[in-house]
Write a protein that holds these residues in place. Structure first.
Motif, PDB file in Angstrom:
ATOM      1  N   ASP A 161       0.834  -1.196   0.000  1.00  0.00           N
ATOM      2  CA  ASP A 161       0.000   0.000   0.000  1.00  0.00           C
ATOM      3  C   ASP A 161       0.876   1.256   0.000  1.00  0.00           C
ATOM      4  O   ASP A 161       0.666   2.168  -0.797  1.00  0.00           O
ATOM      5  CB  ASP A 161      -0.933  -0.009   1.213  1.00  0.00           C
TER       6      ASP A 161
ATOM      7  N   LEU B 229       2.719   1.558  -3.444  1.00  0.00           N
ATOM      8  CA  LEU B 229       1.855   1.987  -4.550  1.00  0.00           C
ATOM      9  C   LEU B 229       1.488   3.466  -4.420  1.00  0.00           C
ATOM     10  O   LEU B 229       1.464   4.192  -5.417  1.00  0.00           O
ATOM     11  CB  LEU B 229       0.599   1.119  -4.627  1.00  0.00           C
TER      12      LEU B 229
ATOM     13  N   ILE C 167       2.421   1.047 -13.414  1.00  0.00           N
ATOM     14  CA  ILE C 167       3.388   0.663 -12.394  1.00  0.00           C
ATOM     15  C   ILE C 167       3.683  -0.815 -12.600  1.00  0.00           C
ATOM     16  O   ILE C 167       2.763  -1.637 -12.689  1.00  0.00           O
ATOM     17  CB  ILE C 167       2.831   0.890 -10.975  1.00  0.00           C
TER      18      ILE C 167
ATOM     19  N   LEU D 165       5.047  -3.713 -10.689  1.00  0.00           N
ATOM     20  CA  LEU D 165       5.246  -4.029  -9.283  1.00  0.00           C
ATOM     21  C   LEU D 165       5.828  -5.425  -9.151  1.00  0.00           C
ATOM     22  O   LEU D 165       5.156  -6.414  -9.435  1.00  0.00           O
ATOM     23  CB  LEU D 165       3.905  -3.942  -8.540  1.00  0.00           C
TER      24      LEU D 165
ATOM     25  N   VAL E 297      -4.155  -3.940   0.087  1.00  0.00           N
ATOM     26  CA  VAL E 297      -4.005  -2.574  -0.426  1.00  0.00           C
ATOM     27  C   VAL E 297      -5.315  -1.863  -0.116  1.00  0.00           C
ATOM     28  O   VAL E 297      -6.398  -2.378  -0.414  1.00  0.00           O
ATOM     29  CB  VAL E 297      -3.706  -2.580  -1.938  1.00  0.00           C
TER      30      VAL E 297
ATOM     31  N   THR F 243      -6.171   3.774  -1.776  1.00  0.00           N
ATOM     32  CA  THR F 243      -5.040   3.665  -2.702  1.00  0.00           C
ATOM     33  C   THR F 243      -5.528   3.211  -4.068  1.00  0.00           C
ATOM     34  O   THR F 243      -5.133   3.768  -5.094  1.00  0.00           O
ATOM     35  CB  THR F 243      -3.995   2.676  -2.156  1.00  0.00           C
TER      36      THR F 243
ATOM     37  N   LEU G 190      -5.286   5.252  -7.671  1.00  0.00           N
ATOM     38  CA  LEU G 190      -4.723   4.683  -8.901  1.00  0.00           C
ATOM     39  C   LEU G 190      -5.733   4.749 -10.044  1.00  0.00           C
ATOM     40  O   LEU G 190      -5.381   5.097 -11.177  1.00  0.00           O
ATOM     41  CB  LEU G 190      -4.277   3.241  -8.654  1.00  0.00           C
TER      42      LEU G 190
ATOM     43  N   VAL H 298      -1.692  -1.190 -12.768  1.00  0.00           N
ATOM     44  CA  VAL H 298      -0.676  -1.914 -12.015  1.00  0.00           C
ATOM     45  C   VAL H 298      -0.481  -3.289 -12.645  1.00  0.00           C
ATOM     46  O   VAL H 298      -1.435  -4.056 -12.794  1.00  0.00           O
ATOM     47  CB  VAL H 298      -1.061  -2.071 -10.527  1.00  0.00           C
TER      48      VAL H 298
ATOM     49  N   THR I 294      -7.212  -1.926 -11.390  1.00  0.00           N
ATOM     50  CA  THR I 294      -6.532  -0.817 -12.066  1.00  0.00           C
ATOM     51  C   THR I 294      -6.398  -1.023 -13.571  1.00  0.00           C
ATOM     52  O   THR I 294      -5.858  -0.167 -14.261  1.00  0.00           O
ATOM     53  CB  THR I 294      -5.126  -0.598 -11.462  1.00  0.00           C
TER      54      THR I 294
END
Length: 177
Positions: free
Chosen positions: A37, A40, A57, A59, A67, A71, A75, A82, A121
């Motif tokens: 969390d 991100l 992102i 990751l 998460v 958050t 996003l 993500v 996301t």
């Protein structure tokens, strides 16, 4: 891979520089668990540009803690996808190089959490068992990012122009009908 965040290199498109920074990165395995969390949220702060530019992102993690909904909302609002690469957790140890087997055997996590974050996301989640599967997953994720936006009015004008040219060619060849 820890509770600490450090910026190794500002955003860049220089692939050689990115690879060099990845090679130079040292992971402190004694510094505690992975805070997804926090990571991100921190990463989302780097995307201070607006407009239609794609934002993603990548990751790479060995954990999958919860998460927060705030958050995920951040996003989504910023349009950041993500792409999560989970190392460990349900990895078939028979497919792992012997020198890394102990490392992977100690890893386990909730992969469904990575899938959830990626799905919400608009990204994707990948299980990573070795360097080859990581390379394939990153290639898949980055190719997924390549999108060509088509302006349909542009193609309609081209179609009309081509039809007009064909009409002129037929008229010239056949004479008037």
């Amino acid at each position: 891979f820890s509770q600490e965040i450090s910026l190794e290199e500002p955003l860049t498109v220089d692939k050689d520089l990115i690879l060099a920074r990845i090679e130079e990165t040292k992971i402190n395995y004694n510094s505690g668990g992975t805070s997804l969390d926090f990571a991100l949220n921190h990463a989302a702060g780097f995307f201070d540009f607006g407009g239609d530019r794609q934002k993603a992102i990548l990751l790479l993690t060995d954990a999958a803690e919860d998460v927060q909904e705030t958050t995920l909302a951040t996003l989504r609002v910023q349009g950041i996808q993500v792409y999560a690469f989970g190392i460990g957790g349900d990895v078939d140890l028979g497919e792992i190089d012997e020198e890394y087997a102990d490392f992977y055997a100690d890893l386990s996590f909730n992969f469904s959490q990575l899938e959830r974050v990626s799905q919400i996301t608009g990204g994707s989640a990948y299980r990573v068992a070795d360097e080859t599967s990581l390379q394939l997953a990153i290639a898949d994720a980055t190719l997924d990012q390549i999108q060509v936006k088509l302006n349909s009015s542009y193609y309609v004008v081209i179609l009309i122009a081509l039809l007009s040219i064909l009409e002129l060619v037929f008229y010239a060849k056949l004479g008037g009908l």
